[in-house]
Scaffold this active site. Structure first.
Site, PDB file in Angstrom:
ATOM      1  N   HIS A  41     -17.332  -4.577   5.731  1.00 15.24           N
ATOM      2  CA  HIS A  41     -16.562  -4.118   4.577  1.00 15.24           C
ATOM      3  C   HIS A  41     -15.713  -5.220   3.935  1.00 15.24           C
ATOM      4  CE1 HIS A  41     -14.476  -1.370   1.962  1.00 15.24           C
ATOM      5  NE2 HIS A  41     -13.305  -1.738   2.461  1.00 15.24           N
TER       6      HIS A  41
ATOM      7  N   LYS B 268       0.835  -1.208   0.000  1.00 13.13           N
ATOM      8  CA  LYS B 268       0.000   0.000   0.000  1.00 13.13           C
ATOM      9  C   LYS B 268       0.866   1.253   0.000  1.00 13.13           C
ATOM     10  CE  LYS B 268      -3.906   2.461   1.619  1.00 13.13           C
ATOM     11  NZ  LYS B 268      -5.181   2.525   2.278  1.00 13.13           N
TER      12      LYS B 268
HETATM   13  N1  GLY Z   1      -8.616   2.087   0.928  1.00 14.73           N
HETATM   14  C1  GLY Z   1      -8.199   2.563  -0.320  1.00 14.73           C
HETATM   15  C2  GLY Z   1      -7.178   3.655  -0.244  1.00 14.73           C
HETATM   16  O1  GLY Z   1      -6.662   3.934   0.801  1.00 14.73           O
HETATM   17  O2  GLY Z   1      -6.902   4.269  -1.236  1.00 14.73           O
END
Ligand code: GLY
Length: 340
Positions: A241, A204
């Site tokens: 979710h 991420k």
């Molecule tokens: N949950 C998707 C983002 O943080 O972009």
């Protein structure tokens, strides 16, 4: 025990995410040096709580999506005012994704921007919500429609919090982990929990560093989310979710198949990975109303021009415009859901 440190590279707003058992004890090192006082935002059921050396007060917010609203932000702002919180101080969000979304938004709007540090206590929070600076609340018209990008000064993912995490919440987190499986092809379940979480954070962090405000590749993090948001809303949030994301990825695979972007074998792989490997539901138990879901998907906040989906395809997962209602209907047919 080895702790992991993952950096989210955003120039002078870069920050560290610490992953490991007991990392809550390292909170002080993530607080901004200017902070003379802190407001901790948490919920009653969160066992893990930080000990701070600077003066602090704790504000408990309600549990459940119905509290993720502007009234809670107003209540928090009043507490900030009573406590005398300045923009040089710090807000600390201790909880799952709901807490960190609210704490982040309250901090973003207090005095036009006050630092925030997140202590993520759920798997969803650790691998997704607390990382990347998306903050916000719901209004009657939809989920997370009011919010801001506000990067934290640091994030702690303390694995001790997972010991008491209900199984259902663990499964929700696995829905997001399965999403990273499809985005990268990584065998994340082969990793031990600390390494698995650290790897998800790393995936991420890389995406956020490349596209902080979702003008391009960050949208890939919404794989499975278009149907998921619609399912969550139409079930009045009885479908959580992460569960909805798992079903949403199955649906996205069928849409990609309807558009001839992937073959049946790849659809089957989605079922195998999500249903068998990750042990997640591949369809909701409740009856669905496809017309209501299509309507909700059309009004998804990501849909800038018509129906936009994140879909698998010959060059991997990407944002695809030009999805028609006929494609969605074919996907619903293929999933054989129980319809109202
Ligand atoms: N949950 C998707 C983002 O943080 O972009």
């Amino acid at each position: 025990m080895t702790n992991h440190r993952v950096d989210v590279a955003l120039g002078d707003r870069s920050y560290s995410v610490l992953v490991g058992h007991g990392v809550i004890n390292q909170l002080e090192e993530l607080l901004p040096k200017s902070a003379k006082r802190a407001v901790v935002i948490t919920q009653n059921n969160i066992v893990l709580q930080p000990e701070l050396k600077i003066p602090s007060t704790t504000v408990v917010i309600g549990d459940g999506e119905e509290h993720k609203n502007l009234q809670t932000i107003e209540m928090l702002s009043q507490k900030f005012a009573e406590f005398g919180l300045t923009r040089n101080d710090v807000v600390v969000g201790v909880g799952g994704g709901m807490v960190t979304d609210i704490a982040g938004f309250a901090a973003a709007s207090w005095h036009r921007g006050t630092p925030v540090v997140h202590v993520a206590t759920s798997l969803v929070g650790m691998v997704d919500a607390a990382i990347g600076g998306k903050t916000g609340v719901n209004i009657a018209q939809g989920k997370n429609l009011v919010g801001a990008f506000w990067q934290p000064s640091g994030v702690l993912c303390d694995l001790d919090a997972l010991k008491t995490l209900p199984q259902r919440e663990m499964r929700c987190g696995l829905g997001e982990v399965a999403k990273y499986h499809f985005l990268t092809g990584d065998d994340l379940l082969a990793l031990e929990m600390p390494e698995r979480i650290a790897r998800c954070v790393e995936i991420k962090a890389k995406i956020v560093a490349a596209d902080e405000r979702e003008s391009g590749s960050r949208a890939l993090l919404n794989y499975g989310h278009t149907l998921a948001h619609a399912l969550e809303r139409s079930s009045n949030f009885s479908l959580a979710h992460g569960e909805a994301v798992a079903v949403g990825m199955i649906f996205a695979a069928h849409v990609a198949h309807a558009m001839q972007r992937i073959d049946q074998a790849r659809v089957d792989e989605h079922y195998r990975v999500i249903g068998q490997t990750y042990g997640l539901k591949v369809k909701p138990d409740e009856k669905i109303d496809r017309h209501a879901l299509i309507n909700l998907m059309k009004h998804d906040k990501k849909a800038i021009s018509g129906l936009t989906f994140v879909l698998d395809g010959p060059s991997g997962i990407e944002v695809v415009a030009g999805v028609t209602e006929a494609h969605l209907s074919q996907a619903f047919d293929a999933m054989q859901l129980i319809e109202k």
